[in-house]
Design a protein around this motif. Structure first.
Motif, PDB file in Angstrom:
ATOM      1  N   ASP A  54     -55.994 -24.652 114.366  1.00  0.00           N
ATOM      2  CA  ASP A  54     -55.283 -23.501 113.820  1.00  0.00           C
ATOM      3  C   ASP A  54     -53.947 -23.359 114.550  1.00  0.00           C
ATOM      4  OD1 ASP A  54     -55.568 -20.744 112.271  1.00  0.00           O
ATOM      5  OD2 ASP A  54     -54.833 -20.286 114.283  1.00  0.00           O
ATOM      6  N   LYS A  55     -52.891 -23.091 113.818  1.00  0.00           N
ATOM      7  CA  LYS A  55     -51.554 -23.006 114.412  1.00  0.00           C
ATOM      8  C   LYS A  55     -51.463 -21.883 115.439  1.00  0.00           C
ATOM      9  CE  LYS A  55     -46.649 -22.887 113.175  1.00  0.00           C
ATOM     10  NZ  LYS A  55     -45.657 -22.814 112.065  1.00  0.00           N
ATOM     11  N   ALA A  56     -52.073 -20.753 115.144  1.00  0.00           N
ATOM     12  CA  ALA A  56     -51.976 -19.596 116.037  1.00  0.00           C
ATOM     13  C   ALA A  56     -52.949 -19.647 117.204  1.00  0.00           C
ATOM     14  CB  ALA A  56     -52.196 -18.315 115.238  1.00  0.00           C
ATOM     15  N   HIS A  57     -54.147 -20.188 116.969  1.00  0.00           N
ATOM     16  CA  HIS A  57     -55.197 -20.136 117.989  1.00  0.00           C
ATOM     17  C   HIS A  57     -55.572 -21.484 118.587  1.00  0.00           C
ATOM     18  CE1 HIS A  57     -55.843 -15.927 117.033  1.00  0.00           C
ATOM     19  NE2 HIS A  57     -55.870 -16.250 115.755  1.00  0.00           N
ATOM     20  N   GLY A  58     -54.917 -22.542 118.163  1.00  0.00           N
ATOM     21  CA  GLY A  58     -55.274 -23.861 118.684  1.00  0.00           C
ATOM     22  C   GLY A  58     -56.531 -24.367 118.017  1.00  0.00           C
ATOM     23  N   TYR A  59     -57.620 -24.434 118.772  1.00  0.00           N
ATOM     24  CA  TYR A  59     -58.891 -24.909 118.229  1.00  0.00           C
ATOM     25  C   TYR A  59     -59.860 -23.746 118.046  1.00  0.00           C
ATOM     26  CZ  TYR A  59     -56.964 -29.365 119.724  1.00  0.00           C
ATOM     27  OH  TYR A  59     -56.131 -30.440 119.896  1.00  0.00           O
ATOM     28  N   LEU A  60     -60.598 -23.791 116.946  1.00  0.00           N
ATOM     29  CA  LEU A  60     -61.583 -22.765 116.640  1.00  0.00           C
ATOM     30  C   LEU A  60     -62.909 -23.427 116.290  1.00  0.00           C
ATOM     31  CD1 LEU A  60     -59.454 -20.496 114.270  1.00  0.00           C
ATOM     32  CD2 LEU A  60     -60.061 -19.989 116.642  1.00  0.00           C
ATOM     33  N   LEU A  61     -63.991 -22.818 116.723  1.00  0.00           N
ATOM     34  CA  LEU A  61     -65.307 -23.292 116.304  1.00  0.00           C
ATOM     35  C   LEU A  61     -65.522 -22.908 114.847  1.00  0.00           C
ATOM     36  CD1 LEU A  61     -67.352 -22.258 119.441  1.00  0.00           C
ATOM     37  CD2 LEU A  61     -66.858 -24.582 118.734  1.00  0.00           C
ATOM     38  N   THR A  62     -66.106 -23.803 114.092  1.00  0.00           N
ATOM     39  CA  THR A  62     -66.319 -23.568 112.664  1.00  0.00           C
ATOM     40  C   THR A  62     -67.702 -22.967 112.408  1.00  0.00           C
ATOM     41  OG1 THR A  62     -67.283 -25.751 112.331  1.00  0.00           O
ATOM     42  CG2 THR A  62     -64.872 -25.560 112.125  1.00  0.00           C
ATOM     43  N   GLY A  63     -67.983 -22.714 111.139  1.00  0.00           N
ATOM     44  CA  GLY A  63     -69.298 -22.223 110.743  1.00  0.00           C
ATOM     45  C   GLY A  63     -70.395 -23.222 111.049  1.00  0.00           C
ATOM     46  N   LYS A  64     -70.015 -24.470 111.274  1.00  0.00           N
ATOM     47  CA  LYS A  64     -70.976 -25.495 111.672  1.00  0.00           C
ATOM     48  C   LYS A  64     -71.123 -25.556 113.191  1.00  0.00           C
ATOM     49  CE  LYS A  64     -71.871 -30.478 111.105  1.00  0.00           C
ATOM     50  NZ  LYS A  64     -71.350 -31.756 110.530  1.00  0.00           N
ATOM     51  N   GLY A  65     -70.019 -25.307 113.894  1.00  0.00           N
ATOM     52  CA  GLY A  65     -70.037 -25.396 115.350  1.00  0.00           C
ATOM     53  C   GLY A  65     -70.609 -24.168 116.045  1.00  0.00           C
ATOM     54  N   LEU A  66     -70.346 -22.985 115.491  1.00  0.00           N
ATOM     55  CA  LEU A  66     -70.790 -21.750 116.133  1.00  0.00           C
ATOM     56  C   LEU A  66     -72.313 -21.651 116.304  1.00  0.00           C
ATOM     57  CD1 LEU A  66     -68.372 -19.053 114.680  1.00  0.00           C
ATOM     58  CD2 LEU A  66     -68.757 -19.539 117.105  1.00  0.00           C
ATOM     59  N   PRO A  67     -73.100 -21.974 115.263  1.00  0.00           N
ATOM     60  CA  PRO A  67     -74.558 -21.909 115.445  1.00  0.00           C
ATOM     61  C   PRO A  67     -75.065 -22.872 116.520  1.00  0.00           C
ATOM     62  CG  PRO A  67     -73.992 -21.964 113.117  1.00  0.00           C
ATOM     63  CD  PRO A  67     -72.741 -22.284 113.860  1.00  0.00           C
ATOM     64  N   LEU A  68     -74.414 -24.023 116.636  1.00  0.00           N
ATOM     65  CA  LEU A  68     -74.815 -24.984 117.666  1.00  0.00           C
ATOM     66  C   LEU A  68     -74.562 -24.421 119.057  1.00  0.00           C
ATOM     67  CD1 LEU A  68     -73.430 -28.293 116.087  1.00  0.00           C
ATOM     68  CD2 LEU A  68     -75.819 -27.555 116.226  1.00  0.00           C
ATOM     69  N   VAL A  69     -73.409 -23.779 119.238  1.00  0.00           N
ATOM     70  CA  VAL A  69     -73.082 -23.178 120.525  1.00  0.00           C
ATOM     71  C   VAL A  69     -74.058 -22.049 120.853  1.00  0.00           C
ATOM     72  CG1 VAL A  69     -71.374 -21.770 121.747  1.00  0.00           C
ATOM     73  CG2 VAL A  69     -70.651 -23.805 120.509  1.00  0.00           C
ATOM     74  N   SER A  70     -74.366 -21.225 119.870  1.00  0.00           N
ATOM     75  CA  SER A  70     -75.311 -20.116 120.089  1.00  0.00           C
ATOM     76  C   SER A  70     -76.680 -20.650 120.509  1.00  0.00           C
ATOM     77  CB  SER A  70     -75.447 -19.279 118.814  1.00  0.00           C
ATOM     78  OG  SER A  70     -74.229 -18.644 118.508  1.00  0.00           O
ATOM     79  N   ASP A  71     -77.097 -21.733 119.877  1.00  0.00           N
ATOM     80  CA  ASP A  71     -78.388 -22.337 120.212  1.00  0.00           C
ATOM     81  C   ASP A  71     -78.378 -22.883 121.633  1.00  0.00           C
ATOM     82  OD1 ASP A  71     -81.064 -23.218 119.376  1.00  0.00           O
ATOM     83  OD2 ASP A  71     -80.239 -25.239 119.617  1.00  0.00           O
TER      84      ASP A  71
END
Length: 216
Positions: A54-71
């Motif tokens: 993302d131009k403003a935030h650099g890198y963002l976790l996606t809807g696929k990445g966020l659940p993995l991180v939460s787990d």
């Protein structure tokens, strides 16, 4: 997914909690790896849809990445509770053990562990333990360095870092401790607190890792 990739995902999540924009340099510093290594892993995670650029935030976790991180956080924090409550580890000893185990235990093991521990809500550092299938949402998310007013607060969560825990132990500042925020020095970037008859000036980099709750 490899343990290395899981660590990168957690790293990006953690940087995002402290900074508005995430870049390769921050990731390299936190992971303690070379810039080329970060670039290579970032390309892989972008291709797999785990993160987005993302131009403003650099890198963002996606809807696929966020659940993995939460787990991953769920595993890590449940293991920490087990290490403290059942194996009697000290608070400053559990992080590295949990880091290793979170990558090796099965989902079935974690479900049984959660049940045996009677579904704890918080880890020994005050971090929220998400339920199965839930995204991680910290209950306590106000760091000391963002406190707007002086007054009474309670220490509710501490960043899981050995040097930080050692610093707090030396000053006898613990989870659940009631503190009085007396002064914020914007020039020196220190936060003066009083507790148990003691006075302590905390530098901003440490205050950013101590999460508090306002007491009325």
């Amino acid at each position: 997914m490899t343990p290395n990739k899981e660590d990168y995902l957690k790293c990006i999540y953690e940087i995002g909690q402290e900074h508005e924009k995430i870049n390769n340099k921050q990731i390299a510093a936190k992971m303690q790896v070379s810039a080329p290594a970060v670039s290579e892993m970032i390309k892989k995670m972008l291709a797999e849809g785990l993160i987005a650029k993302d131009k403003a935030h650099g890198y963002l976790l996606t809807g696929k990445g966020l659940p993995l991180v939460s787990d991953l956080y769920r595993k890590h924090r449940l293991i920490e509770v087990f290490l403290v409550d059942y194996l009697h580890y000290a608070i400053d000893e559990i992080h590295q053990e949990a880091e290793v185990l979170e990558h090796t235990v099965s989902a079935a093991f974690i479900e049984r562990l959660d049940r045996v521990l009677e579904y704890p809500r918080f880890c020994p550092h005050g971090g929220t333990i998400p339920k199965k299938g839930e995204l991680l949402k910290e209950t306590y998310h106000l760091p000391l360095n963002r406190a707007k007013k002086s007054g009474s607060y309670c220490v509710r969560r501490i960043h899981d870092d050995f040097l930080l825990l050692d610093y707090l132990a030396k000053h006898e500042l613990k989870l659940g401790q009631l503190i009085e925020l007396r002064q914020v020095d914007s020039y020196a970037k220190t936060y003066t607190i009083v507790y148990n008859g003691k006075k302590l000036d905390i530098p901003e980099n440490i205050a950013a890792q101590i999460y508090i709750e306002k007491k009325e």
